[in-house]
Scaffold this active site. Structure first.
Site, PDB file in Angstrom:
ATOM      1  N   CYS A   1       0.087   3.407   3.424  1.00  0.00           N
ATOM      2  CA  CYS A   1       0.549   3.042   4.766  1.00  0.00           C
ATOM      3  C   CYS A   1       1.689   2.031   4.764  1.00  0.00           C
ATOM      4  CB  CYS A   1      -0.623   2.521   5.597  1.00  0.00           C
ATOM      5  SG  CYS A   1      -1.118   0.861   5.151  1.00  0.00           S
TER       6      CYS A   1
ATOM      7  N   ASP B   1      20.034  -2.079 -20.092  1.00  0.00           N
ATOM      8  CA  ASP B   1      20.017  -3.164 -19.122  1.00  0.00           C
ATOM      9  C   ASP B   1      18.943  -4.169 -19.558  1.00  0.00           C
ATOM     10  OD1 ASP B   1      19.541  -4.813 -16.972  1.00  0.00           O
ATOM     11  OD2 ASP B   1      19.317  -3.206 -15.507  1.00  0.00           O
TER      12      ASP B   1
ATOM     13  N   CYS C   1      -5.920  -2.907   0.805  1.00  0.00           N
ATOM     14  CA  CYS C   1      -4.852  -2.858   1.799  1.00  0.00           C
ATOM     15  C   CYS C   1      -5.262  -3.704   3.017  1.00  0.00           C
ATOM     16  CB  CYS C   1      -4.592  -1.418   2.232  1.00  0.00           C
ATOM     17  SG  CYS C   1      -3.324  -1.302   3.506  1.00  0.00           S
TER      18      CYS C   1
ATOM     19  N   CYS D   1       0.850  -1.185   0.000  1.00  0.00           N
ATOM     20  CA  CYS D   1       0.000   0.000   0.000  1.00  0.00           C
ATOM     21  C   CYS D   1       0.887   1.236   0.000  1.00  0.00           C
ATOM     22  CB  CYS D   1      -0.872  -0.015   1.249  1.00  0.00           C
ATOM     23  SG  CYS D   1      -1.872   1.462   1.435  1.00  0.00           S
TER      24      CYS D   1
ATOM     25  N   CYS E   1      -5.024  -0.311   6.073  1.00  0.00           N
ATOM     26  CA  CYS E   1      -5.842   0.907   6.020  1.00  0.00           C
ATOM     27  C   CYS E   1      -7.009   0.700   5.043  1.00  0.00           C
ATOM     28  CB  CYS E   1      -4.988   2.116   5.632  1.00  0.00           C
ATOM     29  SG  CYS E   1      -4.549   2.207   3.889  1.00  0.00           S
TER      30      CYS E   1
HETATM   31 ZN   LIG Z   1      -2.763   0.891   3.488  1.00  0.00          ZN
END
Ligand SMILES: [Zn+2]
Length: 446
Positions: free
Chosen positions: A216, A361, A235, A213, A238
């Site tokens: 958070c 790369d 999430c 997330c 949260c």
């Molecule tokens: Zn979250």
């Protein structure tokens, strides 16, 4: 200021004509550069003359297809559209699209502008004008050495949205990363997505960017993935979760064409590959939101022929050829999925370069699920391009034999003469147009 603008338009138009007719080179980038040099405010002035809306299409994969489809849909209604068709998607390319569309009197007669803008160039474009809509397709891991990590791109998007607060964001709700950025921006958000699981795919090896997330830092939990990090997420700590989408694609059928519904609208499109559901959905969401006419939308989708090497079909002497761009793990894996969708026997040519525009790369080759090809009814694989030996090594690690051929035209010709009449050519960015030209040349010889 007007005189300066007229001089800039004339200089740009002449530059473009001389490049094409005298040097046989595409002069779009130069035209834009010269116009901005002569009249630094030209982009601002011309953008202000667009009568209705300006769309800016951004994201790692699907920009060109989304932007060109949007433009084709608007043009089919008779609108006049400024568009950077050629894929020149940095500041000079965007400037050129406007300048070359302007009249010799320095004025622009346009109803809409459809502009694909390279992620890193958004911050250079945005000071010149504020688009009415930003369409974000997705953010995947791509060209690490060129763009830096995905957080750097995410930060660019955040800043762009901040300086254009009136810009509406048409966002892929299934992408946790772009959705989060759009939702946090405070701008009006128009999410699109696919509510139900469609493909019964296994979890890909490719890196999923949306694991955590962004609000958070806790892990995101996915009910399912469509592919890569696209899916239905929430999430675990949260309240951040996949937004309720305003435009949902349902009843999806992927085959020789794409069929799906958005509400009570049935869509049939001459596009291949599941990922194109998202591109078409983004276009549909943008058109519905801006209130443009859509009387000919169905015809545009049915008669779609990209003509730019994106899922472009050819037929030479009884061999079906499908050419497509595959420039990062997410794109490559979607291409492999499209190849596997075709159950008939096929030959495959893979071509990878490592020029600056490709990313030097090539470690990303190890994030591609090549082992899926084992069950793909594949008669032969030929590898080509500057990194043909890296491709061969990568395939060796999953016990898939291949032939190395330096010359792409030879590789294609050999498959035309000795192949199974069904050929897929997957290439990354810089070889795309040369390979397309080789196919066109072989087409002309037959
Ligand atoms: Zn979250």
């Amino acid at each position: 200021m007007k005189l300066r603008r007229i001089i800039a338009v004339w200089a740009a138009k002449l530059t473009e004509k001389i490049s094409v007719h005298v040097f046989h080179k595409q002069g779009v980038t130069w035209a834009g550069k010269i116009a901005l040099k002569i009249c630094p405010s030209i982009l601002t002035e011309l953008a202000a003359q667009v009568k209705h809306d300006i769309f800016m299409v951004c994201g790692t994969n699907g920009k060109t297809t989304t932007n060109n489809t949007l433009c084709a849909a608007l043009e089919a209604e008779g609108y006049r559209v400024v568009c950077n068709h050629t894929g020149s998607n940095m500041l000079n390319g965007v400037a050129a699209a406007f300048v070359l569309a302007a009249g010799w009197n320095g004025n622009l007669n346009a109803d809409y502008a459809c502009l694909e803008v390279d992620e890193a160039s958004t911050r250079r474009v945005i000071p010149h004008f504020s688009p009415d809509y930003m369409i974000t397709t997705n953010l995947f891991r791509d060209q690490l050495d060129r763009y830096g990590d995905i957080d750097a791109i995410a930060n660019l998007f955040i800043n762009v949205m901040k300086v254009a607060p009136d810009m509406k964001i048409v966002v892929n709700g299934d992408d946790a990363l772009t959705s989060y950025i759009a939702l946090e921006s405070g701008n009006e958000v128009i999410p699109y997505g696919i509510n139900e699981k469609v493909l019964d795919g296994k979890d890909s090896k490719e890196m999923h960017e949306g694991r955590f997330c962004r609000r958070c830092g806790a892990p995101l939990e996915y009910k399912f993935h469509h592919y890569s990090q696209l899916g239905n997420y929430a999430c675990t700590a949260c309240d951040f979760k996949r937004p309720e989408v305003k435009f949902n694609a349902s009843d999806i059928v992927v085959g020789d064409d794409l069929k799906f519904s958005v509400g009570d609208k049935k869509i049939v499109a001459n596009y291949k590959g599941f990922y194109n559901v998202y591109n078409i959905l983004a276009v549909y969401a943008a058109l519905k939101s801006c209130g443009a006419k859509m009387d000919h939308f169905d015809e545009v989708l049915l008669s779609y022929n990209p003509g730019n090497g994106r899922m472009e079909s050819f037929e030479i002497d009884g061999t079906k050829i499908l050419l497509n761009l595959a420039k990062n793990p997410a794109g490559f894996n979607q291409n492999i999925a499209a190849v596997l969708q075709d159950k008939t026997e096929k030959d495959l040519i893979l071509q990878v370069n490592d020029r600056e525009q490709d990313g030097i790369d090539v470690s990303w080759l190890w994030d591609i699920d090549f082992d899926d090809l084992k069950d793909g009814n594949i008669k032969s694989i030929t590898v080509s391009g500057m990194r043909r030996y890296d491709l061969a090594l990568r395939l060796k690690y999953v016990d898939i034999p291949c032939v190395v051929e330096d010359d792409i035209e030879k590789a294609i010709k050999d498959r035309l003469d000795n192949g199974c009449k069904n050929l897929y050519v997957l290439v990354n960015f810089t070889p795309l147009m040369a390979t397309r030209a080789a196919i066109k040349k072989l087409e002309g010889q037959k």
